[in-house]
Scaffold this motif. Sequence first.
Motif, PDB file in Angstrom:
ATOM      1  N   MET A 279       0.834  -1.196   0.000  1.00  0.00           N
ATOM      2  CA  MET A 279       0.000   0.000   0.000  1.00  0.00           C
ATOM      3  C   MET A 279       0.871   1.249   0.000  1.00  0.00           C
ATOM      4  O   MET A 279       1.846   1.329   0.749  1.00  0.00           O
ATOM      5  CB  MET A 279      -0.895  -0.020   1.247  1.00  0.00           C
ATOM      6  CG  MET A 279      -1.724   1.217   1.435  1.00  0.00           C
ATOM      7  SD  MET A 279      -2.748   1.109   2.915  1.00  0.00           S
ATOM      8  CE  MET A 279      -4.133   0.257   2.231  1.00  0.00           C
ATOM      9  N   THR A 280       0.508   2.204  -0.823  1.00  0.00           N
ATOM     10  CA  THR A 280       1.193   3.491  -0.851  1.00  0.00           C
ATOM     11  C   THR A 280       0.748   4.306   0.362  1.00  0.00           C
ATOM     12  O   THR A 280      -0.436   4.343   0.691  1.00  0.00           O
ATOM     13  CB  THR A 280       0.853   4.254  -2.144  1.00  0.00           C
ATOM     14  OG1 THR A 280       1.229   3.450  -3.261  1.00  0.00           O
ATOM     15  CG2 THR A 280       1.576   5.580  -2.217  1.00  0.00           C
ATOM     16  N   ALA A 281       1.719   4.940   1.020  1.00  0.00           N
ATOM     17  CA  ALA A 281       1.412   5.713   2.213  1.00  0.00           C
ATOM     18  C   ALA A 281       2.238   6.997   2.241  1.00  0.00           C
ATOM     19  O   ALA A 281       3.273   7.088   1.579  1.00  0.00           O
ATOM     20  CB  ALA A 281       1.717   4.890   3.467  1.00  0.00           C
ATOM     21  N   VAL A 282       1.756   7.979   3.006  1.00  0.00           N
ATOM     22  CA  VAL A 282       2.498   9.219   3.231  1.00  0.00           C
ATOM     23  C   VAL A 282       2.386   9.604   4.703  1.00  0.00           C
ATOM     24  O   VAL A 282       1.387   9.316   5.353  1.00  0.00           O
ATOM     25  CB  VAL A 282       2.009  10.400   2.359  1.00  0.00           C
ATOM     26  CG1 VAL A 282       2.236  10.139   0.891  1.00  0.00           C
ATOM     27  CG2 VAL A 282       0.568  10.731   2.629  1.00  0.00           C
ATOM     28  N   ALA A 283       3.434  10.226   5.212  1.00  0.00           N
ATOM     29  CA  ALA A 283       3.430  10.795   6.556  1.00  0.00           C
ATOM     30  C   ALA A 283       3.803  12.262   6.399  1.00  0.00           C
ATOM     31  O   ALA A 283       4.844  12.583   5.833  1.00  0.00           O
ATOM     32  CB  ALA A 283       4.438  10.070   7.446  1.00  0.00           C
ATOM     33  N   ALA A 284       2.931  13.143   6.870  1.00  0.00           N
ATOM     34  CA  ALA A 284       3.162  14.579   6.704  1.00  0.00           C
ATOM     35  C   ALA A 284       3.139  15.282   8.050  1.00  0.00           C
ATOM     36  O   ALA A 284       2.514  14.816   9.001  1.00  0.00           O
ATOM     37  CB  ALA A 284       2.092  15.174   5.784  1.00  0.00           C
ATOM     38  N   GLY A 285       3.827  16.391   8.110  1.00  0.00           N
ATOM     39  CA  GLY A 285       3.841  17.181   9.333  1.00  0.00           C
ATOM     40  C   GLY A 285       4.799  16.624  10.364  1.00  0.00           C
ATOM     41  O   GLY A 285       5.835  16.051  10.017  1.00  0.00           O
TER      42      GLY A 285
END
Length: 97
Positions: A49-55
């Motif tokens: 699964m493609t994921a992102v973590a921001a901040g």
Amino acid sequence: MNELSLVASILERDTLRYTPAGIPIVGATLQHQSQQTEAGIARQVEFEMTAVAAGEISGRFANAELGAVHRFTGFLARKSRHSKALVFHIIDFSAAE
């Protein structure tokens, strides 16, 4: 409610970068493997699964060990406004027990 909890390992991770608004963000591919029961039958489940973590969470995520199993929490959203592809937006994570 759009809330997802997933036990997975970090298969691949991009380098920490910044959006035009100055928000730190890291993209990654998570890998999940488990056995689930569906209609009374055991089923092996494997996916990426493609994921992102921001901040604020992006710095900790950028330093997390590749391959280690974590419990991720977050939500799903479209990759972009015109895309139908989904991306898992990580809000928090911890070592899986």
